[in-house]
Design a protein around this motif. Structure first.
Motif, short mmCIF file in Angstrom:
data_model
loop_
_atom_site.label_atom_id
_atom_site.label_comp_id
_atom_site.label_asym_id
_atom_site.label_seq_id
_atom_site.Cartn_x
_atom_site.Cartn_y
_atom_site.Cartn_z
N PHE A 1 0.83 -1.21 0.00
CA PHE A 1 0.00 0.00 0.00
C PHE A 1 0.87 1.26 0.00
CE2 PHE A 1 -3.17 -3.05 1.53
CZ PHE A 1 -4.28 -2.68 0.78
N GLU A 2 1.96 1.24 0.78
CA GLU A 2 2.85 2.40 0.81
C GLU A 2 3.59 2.54 -0.52
OE1 GLU A 2 4.99 5.75 1.89
OE2 GLU A 2 3.16 4.87 2.73
N HIS B 1 1.23 4.13 -2.91
CA HIS B 1 1.08 5.56 -2.60
C HIS B 1 2.25 6.37 -3.17
CE1 HIS B 1 0.22 9.22 -0.33
NE2 HIS B 1 1.46 9.18 0.12
N ARG B 2 3.45 5.88 -2.97
CA ARG B 2 4.63 6.59 -3.47
C ARG B 2 4.67 6.60 -5.00
NH1 ARG B 2 9.71 4.96 0.52
NH2 ARG B 2 8.56 5.10 2.50
N ARG C 1 2.20 6.45 -7.08
CA ARG C 1 1.15 7.35 -7.58
C ARG C 1 1.60 8.80 -7.52
NH1 ARG C 1 -5.09 7.41 -5.27
NH2 ARG C 1 -5.97 8.75 -6.91
N ALA C 2 2.35 9.15 -6.48
CA ALA C 2 2.83 10.53 -6.34
C ALA C 2 3.99 10.83 -7.28
CB ALA C 2 3.26 10.78 -4.90
N ARG D 1 -4.86 -1.60 -6.07
CA ARG D 1 -5.48 -1.62 -4.74
C ARG D 1 -6.32 -2.88 -4.55
NH1 ARG D 1 -9.13 3.12 -3.91
NH2 ARG D 1 -9.42 2.12 -1.88
#
Length: 296
Positions: free
Chosen positions: A229-230, A233-234, A236-237, A250
């Protein structure tokens, strides 16, 4: 023509693998390619692995590194220590219970030298059991590398350790391994590499991947998918992934967490995660439920 003067750094992070580490090392020492520096980082082994490595080091067959006080700091920290020491133009990573096939390095160096626009090349392989018996093949000659970071993020369809050879300058560009991850750091690195360089597939078997119970644990799996999940997140940024890729990734992560919770007998959480997965990617969930797609 293959330039056999180009140095290849092979990095092996090792932790408590006394039953396999000797065979792993020998698979590197017996490579047909001549200019290899073998760097093994012992990550605080307590089962006799370190003593085996000392014997190889005393014979000048490898460079043995440890953390201060022989501390156990995880695979990412071990690999980063090895990368700091590595002086090769190309870098290959090998887990301490897996094997290179004899021409692995030669074939992949040849490919990268003949394709200067490619930063990473990988090939076919085979899974083996603890005794070295064949289990199944990994990839087929029909596999196609599409060079789409969306596909790497979604399914992590090939192994960075064991399989790939990477130009050192790629690691210098994307950075070293994330030491905060004690699992899934290989997927994180592979995603980052795919965002920055062209990759290629070589339809030849180059490695053997060992499947055994010691390499799999419920706690390790939970940590892997929590880190997932982390990592998502990274990613995607950092990169303009398609919204559908983020949603489907996801779904995969919730499905995996559902599997972990079910093994832990946390049935309410397992049900929640599986429902979320189904909502995020109903088409794939239907294929899995009907047996049309298998997720191991």
């Amino acid at each position: 023509m293959l330039n056999r003067k180009a140095k290849v750094s092979v990095l092996i992070p090792a932790f408590n693998r006394k039953n396999y580490i000797g065979e792993t090392i020998e698979s590197v020492l017996s490579q047909s390619y001549p200019n290899i520096e073998l760097i093994v980082v012992d990550d605080g082994s307590t089962d006799g692995t370190f003593e085996i490595l000392e014997e190889y080091s005393d014979q000048k067959k490898l460079t043995l590194l440890t953390h201060p006080g022989r501390e156990n700091r995880g695979q990412s920290a071990a690999l980063n220590l090895g990368l700091e020491e590595a002086s090769g133009e190309f870098v290959a990573i090998l887990d301490s219970d897996d094997l290179f096939m004899p021409d692995k390095i030669a074939l992949q160096v040849d490919y990268l030298q003949n394709n200067p626009d490619v930063g990473l090349v990988y090939g076919m392989g085979e899974a083996i059991d603890e005794k070295g018996n064949w289990l199944y093949d990994i990839h087929s000659p029909e596999h196609v590398e599409r060079n789409d970071p969306n596909e790497v993020l979604l399914d992590c369809y090939f192994l960075l350790p064991q399989n790939a050879l990477v130009r050192r300058e790629v690691f210098d560009r994307v950075g070293f391994f994330e030491e905060g991850f004690r699992a899934a750091q290989d997927h994180d690195m592979l995603i980052r590499i795919s965002e920055q360089t062209k990759m290629a597939f070589l339809p030849i078997k180059v490695f053997r991947y060992r499947r055994h119970q010691e390499s799999i644990s419920s706690r390790g799996q939970r940590r892997r998918w929590e880190n997932g999940f982390e990592i998502l997140h990274r990613a995607r940024a950092r990169y303009p992934y398609r919204r559908s890729t983020i949603r489907k990734r996801r779904a995969v992560l919730h499905y995996r967490m559902g599997q972990v919770c079910r093994r832990e007998k946390r049935y309410a959480l397992a049900t929640f995660n599986l429902i979320v997965s189904g909502v995020l990617d109903p088409a794939r969930s239907f294929r899995v439920l009907t047996g049309r797609e298998r997720i191991d």
